[in-house]
Design a protein around this motif. Structure first.
Motif, PDB file in Angstrom:
ATOM      1  N   VAL A  36      31.018 -49.638 -16.592  1.00  0.00           N
ATOM      2  CA  VAL A  36      30.195 -48.441 -16.408  1.00  0.00           C
ATOM      3  C   VAL A  36      28.728 -48.843 -16.278  1.00  0.00           C
ATOM      4  O   VAL A  36      28.013 -48.352 -15.401  1.00  0.00           O
ATOM      5  N   ASP A  37      28.278 -49.748 -17.137  1.00  0.00           N
ATOM      6  CA  ASP A  37      26.886 -50.191 -17.110  1.00  0.00           C
ATOM      7  C   ASP A  37      26.532 -50.848 -15.774  1.00  0.00           C
ATOM      8  O   ASP A  37      25.480 -50.572 -15.191  1.00  0.00           O
ATOM      9  N   GLN A  38      27.406 -51.706 -15.264  1.00  0.00           N
ATOM     10  CA  GLN A  38      27.158 -52.358 -13.982  1.00  0.00           C
ATOM     11  C   GLN A  38      27.110 -51.330 -12.852  1.00  0.00           C
ATOM     12  O   GLN A  38      26.249 -51.401 -11.976  1.00  0.00           O
ATOM     13  N   ALA A  39      28.043 -50.382 -12.866  1.00  0.00           N
ATOM     14  CA  ALA A  39      28.080 -49.369 -11.816  1.00  0.00           C
ATOM     15  C   ALA A  39      26.822 -48.505 -11.833  1.00  0.00           C
ATOM     16  O   ALA A  39      26.264 -48.184 -10.780  1.00  0.00           O
ATOM     17  N   ARG A  52      35.792 -49.612  -8.262  1.00  0.00           N
ATOM     18  CA  ARG A  52      36.760 -49.503  -9.355  1.00  0.00           C
ATOM     19  C   ARG A  52      35.965 -49.751 -10.630  1.00  0.00           C
ATOM     20  O   ARG A  52      35.389 -50.814 -10.793  1.00  0.00           O
ATOM     21  N   VAL A  53      35.923 -48.744 -11.524  1.00  0.00           N
ATOM     22  CA  VAL A  53      35.070 -48.810 -12.708  1.00  0.00           C
ATOM     23  C   VAL A  53      35.918 -48.668 -13.966  1.00  0.00           C
ATOM     24  O   VAL A  53      36.805 -47.815 -14.041  1.00  0.00           O
ATOM     25  N   HIS A  54      35.596 -49.510 -14.963  1.00  0.00           N
ATOM     26  CA  HIS A  54      36.307 -49.496 -16.242  1.00  0.00           C
ATOM     27  C   HIS A  54      35.374 -48.989 -17.332  1.00  0.00           C
ATOM     28  O   HIS A  54      34.208 -49.351 -17.387  1.00  0.00           O
ATOM     29  N   GLY A  55      35.902 -48.130 -18.206  1.00  0.00           N
ATOM     30  CA  GLY A  55      35.137 -47.638 -19.347  1.00  0.00           C
ATOM     31  C   GLY A  55      36.050 -46.915 -20.319  1.00  0.00           C
ATOM     32  O   GLY A  55      37.279 -46.946 -20.175  1.00  0.00           O
ATOM     33  N   LYS A  56      35.448 -46.271 -21.303  1.00  0.00           N
ATOM     34  CA  LYS A  56      36.199 -45.485 -22.283  1.00  0.00           C
ATOM     35  C   LYS A  56      35.869 -44.016 -22.091  1.00  0.00           C
ATOM     36  O   LYS A  56      34.732 -43.668 -21.781  1.00  0.00           O
ATOM     37  N   VAL A  57      36.869 -43.155 -22.299  1.00  0.00           N
ATOM     38  CA  VAL A  57      36.639 -41.719 -22.201  1.00  0.00           C
ATOM     39  C   VAL A  57      35.755 -41.300 -23.372  1.00  0.00           C
ATOM     40  O   VAL A  57      36.091 -41.541 -24.533  1.00  0.00           O
ATOM     41  N   GLY A  77      30.158 -47.042 -21.285  1.00  0.00           N
ATOM     42  CA  GLY A  77      30.214 -48.499 -21.252  1.00  0.00           C
ATOM     43  C   GLY A  77      29.816 -49.073 -22.592  1.00  0.00           C
ATOM     44  O   GLY A  77      29.663 -48.349 -23.588  1.00  0.00           O
ATOM     45  N   GLU A  78      29.613 -50.366 -22.614  1.00  0.00           N
ATOM     46  CA  GLU A  78      29.238 -51.069 -23.845  1.00  0.00           C
ATOM     47  C   GLU A  78      27.903 -50.579 -24.412  1.00  0.00           C
ATOM     48  O   GLU A  78      27.708 -50.528 -25.610  1.00  0.00           O
ATOM     49  N   SER A  79      26.983 -50.218 -23.541  1.00  0.00           N
ATOM     50  CA  SER A  79      25.656 -49.793 -23.985  1.00  0.00           C
ATOM     51  C   SER A  79      25.649 -48.347 -24.484  1.00  0.00           C
ATOM     52  O   SER A  79      24.655 -47.900 -25.044  1.00  0.00           O
ATOM     53  N   GLY A  80      26.737 -47.625 -24.241  1.00  0.00           N
ATOM     54  CA  GLY A  80      26.802 -46.230 -24.653  1.00  0.00           C
ATOM     55  C   GLY A  80      26.361 -45.262 -23.575  1.00  0.00           C
ATOM     56  O   GLY A  80      26.450 -44.053 -23.749  1.00  0.00           O
ATOM     57  N   ARG A  81      25.885 -45.794 -22.424  1.00  0.00           N
ATOM     58  CA  ARG A  81      25.516 -44.913 -21.315  1.00  0.00           C
ATOM     59  C   ARG A  81      26.766 -44.291 -20.719  1.00  0.00           C
ATOM     60  O   ARG A  81      27.816 -44.919 -20.667  1.00  0.00           O
ATOM     61  N   ALA A  82      26.634 -43.049 -20.276  1.00  0.00           N
ATOM     62  CA  ALA A  82      27.790 -42.316 -19.774  1.00  0.00           C
ATOM     63  C   ALA A  82      27.716 -42.120 -18.265  1.00  0.00           C
ATOM     64  O   ALA A  82      26.632 -41.982 -17.699  1.00  0.00           O
ATOM     65  N   MET A  83      28.882 -42.119 -17.638  1.00  0.00           N
ATOM     66  CA  MET A  83      29.014 -41.840 -16.210  1.00  0.00           C
ATOM     67  C   MET A  83      29.976 -40.667 -16.056  1.00  0.00           C
ATOM     68  O   MET A  83      31.124 -40.746 -16.484  1.00  0.00           O
ATOM     69  N   PRO A  84      29.516 -39.564 -15.452  1.00  0.00           N
ATOM     70  CA  PRO A  84      30.416 -38.437 -15.228  1.00  0.00           C
ATOM     71  C   PRO A  84      31.456 -38.780 -14.158  1.00  0.00           C
ATOM     72  O   PRO A  84      31.152 -39.483 -13.192  1.00  0.00           O
ATOM     73  N   VAL A  85      32.663 -38.252 -14.350  1.00  0.00           N
ATOM     74  CA  VAL A  85      33.762 -38.469 -13.409  1.00  0.00           C
ATOM     75  C   VAL A  85      34.337 -37.107 -13.023  1.00  0.00           C
ATOM     76  O   VAL A  85      34.537 -36.251 -13.888  1.00  0.00           O
ATOM     77  N   VAL A  86      34.601 -36.920 -11.733  1.00  0.00           N
ATOM     78  CA  VAL A  86      35.262 -35.725 -11.225  1.00  0.00           C
ATOM     79  C   VAL A  86      36.491 -36.185 -10.450  1.00  0.00           C
ATOM     80  O   VAL A  86      36.386 -37.057  -9.586  1.00  0.00           O
ATOM     81  N   THR A 111      27.456 -39.774 -10.335  1.00  0.00           N
ATOM     82  CA  THR A 111      28.799 -39.240 -10.604  1.00  0.00           C
ATOM     83  C   THR A 111      29.830 -39.994  -9.776  1.00  0.00           C
ATOM     84  O   THR A 111      29.642 -40.232  -8.586  1.00  0.00           O
ATOM     85  N   LEU A 112      30.925 -40.359 -10.424  1.00  0.00           N
ATOM     86  CA  LEU A 112      32.020 -41.033  -9.742  1.00  0.00           C
ATOM     87  C   LEU A 112      33.040 -39.982  -9.314  1.00  0.00           C
ATOM     88  O   LEU A 112      33.652 -39.323 -10.161  1.00  0.00           O
ATOM     89  N   VAL A 113      33.187 -39.804  -8.014  1.00  0.00           N
ATOM     90  CA  VAL A 113      34.183 -38.885  -7.470  1.00  0.00           C
ATOM     91  C   VAL A 113      35.445 -39.705  -7.264  1.00  0.00           C
ATOM     92  O   VAL A 113      35.508 -40.563  -6.380  1.00  0.00           O
ATOM     93  N   ALA A 114      36.437 -39.439  -8.103  1.00  0.00           N
ATOM     94  CA  ALA A 114      37.607 -40.309  -8.200  1.00  0.00           C
ATOM     95  C   ALA A 114      38.702 -39.958  -7.212  1.00  0.00           C
ATOM     96  O   ALA A 114      38.973 -38.781  -6.945  1.00  0.00           O
ATOM     97  N   ASP A 115      39.329 -41.008  -6.690  1.00  0.00           N
ATOM     98  CA  ASP A 115      40.554 -40.882  -5.908  1.00  0.00           C
ATOM     99  C   ASP A 115      41.756 -41.123  -6.806  1.00  0.00           C
ATOM    100  O   ASP A 115      42.849 -40.663  -6.522  1.00  0.00           O
ATOM    101  N   ARG A 116      41.507 -41.884  -7.894  1.00  0.00           N
ATOM    102  CA  ARG A 116      42.601 -42.282  -8.787  1.00  0.00           C
ATOM    103  C   ARG A 116      42.051 -42.528 -10.186  1.00  0.00           C
ATOM    104  O   ARG A 116      40.998 -43.142 -10.338  1.00  0.00           O
ATOM    105  N   VAL A 117      42.777 -42.052 -11.189  1.00  0.00           N
ATOM    106  CA  VAL A 117      42.419 -42.288 -12.591  1.00  0.00           C
ATOM    107  C   VAL A 117      43.622 -42.929 -13.267  1.00  0.00           C
ATOM    108  O   VAL A 117      44.714 -42.370 -13.256  1.00  0.00           O
ATOM    109  N   MET A 118      43.403 -44.115 -13.840  1.00  0.00           N
ATOM    110  CA  MET A 118      44.486 -44.837 -14.509  1.00  0.00           C
ATOM    111  C   MET A 118      44.113 -45.065 -15.963  1.00  0.00           C
ATOM    112  O   MET A 118      43.015 -45.532 -16.255  1.00  0.00           O
TER     113      MET A 118
END
Length: 134
Positions: A36-39, A52-57, A77-86, A111-118
């Motif tokens: 998330v931080d890199q993105a 393709r982005v990895h993080g915690k909900v 991400g690790e830093s605690g910054r948040a990325m919204p996902v739709v 904002t990450l507009v997702a095609d797939r959530v795993m």
């Protein structure tokens, strides 16, 4: 033009088509994970590229609109910054607060507009209550 030349040309066209499709499939499959931080740091440079982005909900952010079949949440991400996902699609069964997720899609601003959530499955399951039977 002889039949041999026509057949050779047809075979060449088919082989070139298969090679092109294979190359395009390989290009999309080689996408690596960003945190998330890199993105967020690279958002301006990524533009409309597939990521393709990895993080915690992030707890308390899951919003599932059943009628619109739209899922919204934030991942951290690790830093605690948040990325919204739709995400427009069916909500993954295991999606809940604090789980690891990998989201594929395109950035629109931050904002990450997702095609797939795993949802990443835990490597170990623990028995609820008493110790599991051996």
């Amino acid at each position: 033009m002889s039949i041999r030349v026509k057949v050779a040309a047809a075979v060449l066209v088919v082989v070139a088509g298969i090679a092109y499709l294979s190359l395009m499939g390989f290009q999309s499959a080689k996408t690596y994970y960003l945190s998330v931080d890199q993105a967020l740091d690279q958002a301006a440079g990524l533009g409309d590229r597939f990521v393709r982005v990895h993080g915690k909900v992030e707890p308390g952010t899951v919003d599932w609109a059943v009628q619109q079949v739209t899922l919204r949440f934030a991942m951290t991400g690790e830093s605690g910054r948040a990325m919204p996902v739709v995400y427009k699609g069916v909500k993954p069964d295991l999606l809940q607060d604090g789980v690891d997720v990998v989201v594929e899609g395109r950035l629109q601003g931050a904002t990450l507009v997702a095609d797939r959530v795993m949802v990443k499955c835990p490597s170990k399951y623990e028995a609820a209550g008493t110790q599991a039977a051996r």
